[in-house]
Design an enzyme around this catalytic site. Structure first.
Site, PDB file in Angstrom:
ATOM      1  N   SER A  68       9.988 -11.968 -33.930  1.00  0.00           N
ATOM      2  CA  SER A  68      11.269 -11.862 -34.632  1.00  0.00           C
ATOM      3  C   SER A  68      11.063 -11.657 -36.121  1.00  0.00           C
ATOM      4  CB  SER A  68      12.096 -13.138 -34.422  1.00  0.00           C
ATOM      5  OG  SER A  68      12.247 -13.411 -33.049  1.00  0.00           O
TER       6      SER A  68
HETATM    7  N1  SAH Z   1       9.405 -16.880 -30.916  1.00  0.00           N
HETATM    8  C1  SAH Z   1       8.766 -15.583 -31.056  1.00  0.00           C
HETATM    9  C2  SAH Z   1       9.626 -14.450 -30.548  1.00  0.00           C
HETATM   10  C3  SAH Z   1       9.474 -14.313 -29.106  1.00  0.00           C
HETATM   11  S1  SAH Z   1      10.257 -12.920 -28.384  1.00  0.00           S
HETATM   12  C4  SAH Z   1       8.358 -15.346 -32.495  1.00  0.00           C
HETATM   13  O1  SAH Z   1       7.896 -16.266 -33.117  1.00  0.00           O
HETATM   14  O2  SAH Z   1       8.464 -14.265 -32.982  1.00  0.00           O
HETATM   15  C5  SAH Z   1      10.907 -13.689 -26.935  1.00  0.00           C
HETATM   16  C6  SAH Z   1       9.906 -14.253 -25.965  1.00  0.00           C
HETATM   17  O3  SAH Z   1      10.653 -14.905 -24.951  1.00  0.00           O
HETATM   18  C7  SAH Z   1       9.034 -13.229 -25.258  1.00  0.00           C
HETATM   19  O4  SAH Z   1       7.678 -13.519 -25.468  1.00  0.00           O
HETATM   20  C8  SAH Z   1       9.418 -13.383 -23.783  1.00  0.00           C
HETATM   21  O5  SAH Z   1       8.340 -13.192 -22.888  1.00  0.00           O
HETATM   22  C9  SAH Z   1       9.926 -14.807 -23.747  1.00  0.00           C
HETATM   23  N2  SAH Z   1      10.815 -15.162 -22.637  1.00  0.00           N
HETATM   24  C10 SAH Z   1      11.811 -14.445 -22.072  1.00  0.00           C
HETATM   25  N3  SAH Z   1      12.406 -15.132 -21.075  1.00  0.00           N
HETATM   26  C11 SAH Z   1      11.762 -16.336 -21.004  1.00  0.00           C
HETATM   27  C12 SAH Z   1      11.891 -17.481 -20.172  1.00  0.00           C
HETATM   28  N4  SAH Z   1      12.804 -17.571 -19.200  1.00  0.00           N
HETATM   29  N5  SAH Z   1      11.059 -18.532 -20.391  1.00  0.00           N
HETATM   30  C13 SAH Z   1      10.118 -18.485 -21.364  1.00  0.00           C
HETATM   31  N6  SAH Z   1       9.938 -17.426 -22.179  1.00  0.00           N
HETATM   32  C14 SAH Z   1      10.737 -16.353 -22.002  1.00  0.00           C
END
Ligand code: SAH
Length: 217
Positions: A68
């Site tokens: 993000s």
């Molecule tokens: N927090 C991160 C951004 C992650 S993007 C940062 O620091 O930038 C969103 C993430 O959510 C992805 O890696 C995706 O695989 C995960 N995700 C999506 N659905 C999910 C679920 N049900 N449980 C755990 N992770 C999930």
């Protein structure tokens, strides 16, 4: 030239510039700004993208996922803190682990769950290398929260669900808050607050996140 260890990205100046931009964008919580200054964001992205790590953009981290942009990381944590110290926090969607590392600066204990195994493994390694001992990473479907560690003072969802998952709400402590994107085509950041009387939900601002998926991968 910017190299991984080059002055351009790793210098305090580059990070200070990011903090100044966050202020201009409306982030006011000094604890959040200090935490964002503390964590070297370029270590969480591929070397080829490191020179852009401090720009206000989301960047790819493989498996169709993104890290993000700095503003949204700061904003969600600001919403979660509401100016108060955090004890136990859950992050759903570890991705590369950057937001978990920032959360680790402002919360006593951080639990973070990721459904994609290779992302989980890389993030866990990175967080361990940074000696962030108050972060516990799990490979799990975060759509059901993390019942064994609940209740949480704060829950951050880094992926968008069509509507607020009820099981997550129940894992909030009384006095706790949640920051999460909701919606499909059009997404909005929402704040959910729990007090003795129940839950209060507020729509904050438009956002763009990858979708929350179910099951482990
Ligand atoms: N927090 C991160 C951004 C992650 S993007 C940062 O620091 O930038 C969103 C993430 O959510 C992805 O890696 C995706 O695989 C995960 N995700 C999506 N659905 C999910 C679920 N049900 N449980 C755990 N992770 C999930």
């Amino acid at each position: 030239m910017n190299t991984r260890n080059g002055i351009g990205m790793t210098s305090q100046r580059t990070r200070l510039r990011m903090i100044e931009r966050l202020r201009e964008q409306g982030i006011e919580d000094e604890a959040v700004l200090a935490a964002m200054f503390e964590v070297p964001r370029h270590l969480f992205v591929d070397e080829a993208l490191a020179s852009r790590a401090y720009d206000d953009v989301s960047l790819p981290i493989n498996f169709n996922q993104t890290i993000s942009r700095p503003y949204i990381v700061a904003r969600m944590i600001e919403v979660l803190r509401a100016g108060k110290p955090l004890n136990r926090v859950l992050e759903i969607g570890t991705g590369c682990g950057y937001q978990a590392a920032v959360l680790a600066q402002v919360a006593k204990e951080v639990y973070t769950v990721e459904r994609v195994q290779p992302l989980y493994e890389r993030a866990r390694r990175q967080l361990r290398d940074m000696k962030l001992r108050n972060v516990s990473a799990r490979h799990a479907d975060g759509g059901i929260g993390l019942p064994e560690a609940a209740p949480f003072d704060g829950i951050i969802m880094a992926a968008a669900a069509p509507t607020l998952p009820g099981v997550l709400r129940e894992q909030l402590a009384v006095g706790g808050r949640m920051a999460l994107p909701l919606g499909t085509q059009e997404q909005w950041l929402h704040r959910v607050e729990r007090d003795a009387g129940g839950f209060r939900e507020t729509r904050l601002e438009p956002v763009k996140f990858v979708p929350l998926l179910t099951g482990k991968a």
